[in-house]
Write a protein that holds these residues in place. Structure first.
Motif, PDB file in Angstrom:
ATOM      1  N   PRO A  36       0.813  -1.217   0.000  1.00  0.00           N
ATOM      2  CA  PRO A  36       0.000   0.000   0.000  1.00  0.00           C
ATOM      3  C   PRO A  36       0.849   1.272   0.000  1.00  0.00           C
ATOM      4  O   PRO A  36       1.996   1.262   0.448  1.00  0.00           O
ATOM      5  CB  PRO A  36      -0.814  -0.108   1.282  1.00  0.00           C
ATOM      6  CG  PRO A  36      -0.040  -1.026   2.150  1.00  0.00           C
ATOM      7  CD  PRO A  36       0.739  -1.931   1.264  1.00  0.00           C
ATOM      8  N   HIS A  40      -2.627   5.540   1.605  1.00  0.00           N
ATOM      9  CA  HIS A  40      -3.470   4.395   1.946  1.00  0.00           C
ATOM     10  C   HIS A  40      -3.285   4.031   3.423  1.00  0.00           C
ATOM     11  O   HIS A  40      -4.261   3.881   4.166  1.00  0.00           O
ATOM     12  CB  HIS A  40      -3.068   3.220   1.047  1.00  0.00           C
ATOM     13  CG  HIS A  40      -3.852   1.972   1.251  1.00  0.00           C
ATOM     14  ND1 HIS A  40      -3.616   1.105   2.294  1.00  0.00           N
ATOM     15  CD2 HIS A  40      -4.868   1.438   0.541  1.00  0.00           C
ATOM     16  CE1 HIS A  40      -4.444   0.089   2.214  1.00  0.00           C
ATOM     17  NE2 HIS A  40      -5.226   0.263   1.152  1.00  0.00           N
ATOM     18  N   ASP A  84      -9.062  -3.723   4.352  1.00  0.00           N
ATOM     19  CA  ASP A  84      -8.218  -2.720   5.005  1.00  0.00           C
ATOM     20  C   ASP A  84      -8.658  -2.492   6.448  1.00  0.00           C
ATOM     21  O   ASP A  84      -7.827  -2.354   7.328  1.00  0.00           O
ATOM     22  CB  ASP A  84      -8.240  -1.414   4.211  1.00  0.00           C
ATOM     23  CG  ASP A  84      -7.537  -1.569   2.875  1.00  0.00           C
ATOM     24  OD1 ASP A  84      -6.451  -2.184   2.847  1.00  0.00           O
ATOM     25  OD2 ASP A  84      -8.066  -1.091   1.862  1.00  0.00           O
ATOM     26  N   ILE A 109      -9.729   0.850   1.162  1.00  0.00           N
ATOM     27  CA  ILE A 109      -9.152   2.057   0.582  1.00  0.00           C
ATOM     28  C   ILE A 109      -8.550   1.632  -0.749  1.00  0.00           C
ATOM     29  O   ILE A 109      -7.685   0.741  -0.788  1.00  0.00           O
ATOM     30  CB  ILE A 109      -8.101   2.703   1.503  1.00  0.00           C
ATOM     31  CG1 ILE A 109      -8.788   3.322   2.731  1.00  0.00           C
ATOM     32  CG2 ILE A 109      -7.373   3.819   0.783  1.00  0.00           C
ATOM     33  CD1 ILE A 109      -8.690   2.598   3.964  1.00  0.00           C
ATOM     34  N   SER A 111      -6.534   1.213  -4.131  1.00  0.00           N
ATOM     35  CA  SER A 111      -5.213   1.393  -4.707  1.00  0.00           C
ATOM     36  C   SER A 111      -5.392   1.202  -6.211  1.00  0.00           C
ATOM     37  O   SER A 111      -6.354   0.550  -6.641  1.00  0.00           O
ATOM     38  CB  SER A 111      -4.245   0.337  -4.179  1.00  0.00           C
ATOM     39  OG  SER A 111      -4.119   0.432  -2.788  1.00  0.00           O
TER      40      SER A 111
END
Length: 181
Positions: A36, A40, A84, A109, A111
């Motif tokens: 991440p 993030h 997450d 979250i 990516s």
């Protein structure tokens, strides 16, 4: 000419991955997870702190777990994911390996490498598994899409500068842009 056979993986394959490899098992397929970004991780840390403090101050009995934390959504070893953020309010779902069954709240979250899986694959997976509330936080678009599966199949979309209420904790409201200050 025959097509190559697709490899199907099991929970045993998932649990036998090298310790430094992050991956998820979804419908017999292993999905590698990229490391991440700093943004993030900042969001994961902020959400964990805010939700954890709220749980502590309201004695709700729920627990918040940031990734890496294994979740066996269907409780039959078919799908192992690492959301997450996972919030579990039923302590009977917690095991030494992680969570066995659907968490009450999941926050992903996005990516760049996870967009399609989080928006499409996991959305259906989480809905089918019985997750009550699913947040997709999209830093690229600066929006948060929230599914409250018990209420409606359609999501509500919030820009980062708008206060967002938690369905699981109605008295808890967060503004994503303030988390990033």
């Amino acid at each position: 000419m025959s097509l190559p056979q697709k490899q199907f993986y099991t929970a045993e394959d998932y649990w036998n991955l090298p310790e430094n490899v992050r991956a998820e098992l979804i419908d017999g397929q292993i999905y590698d997870m990229a490391p991440p970004s700093r943004l993030h991780q900042e969001l994961v840390a902020q959400f964990t702190k805010i939700i954890g403090n709220h749980i502590d101050s309201h004695h709700s009995g729920c627990k918040v777990y940031p990734a890496p934390f294994a979740v066996n959504l269907d409780a039959n070893d078919k799908n192992w994911v690492e959301p997450d953020i996972s919030v579990i309010c039923n302590p009977d779902k917690l095991t030494e390996k992680g969570c066995c069954g659907a968490p009450d709240l999941i926050i992903e979250i996005l990516s760049p490498s996870s967009r399609k899986i989080d928006y499409i694959t996991k959305n259906a997976l989480y809905s089918d598994a019985g997750v009550r509330e699913y947040w997709i936080v999209d830093p690229q678009k600066e929006t948060t899409m929230i599914y409250r599966f018990e209420e409606d199949a359609a999501p509500t979309i919030y820009p980062f500068d708008m206060p967002v209420p938690f369905g699981l904790f109605p008295e808890l409201v967060v503004t994503i842009s303030k988390l990033l200050e």
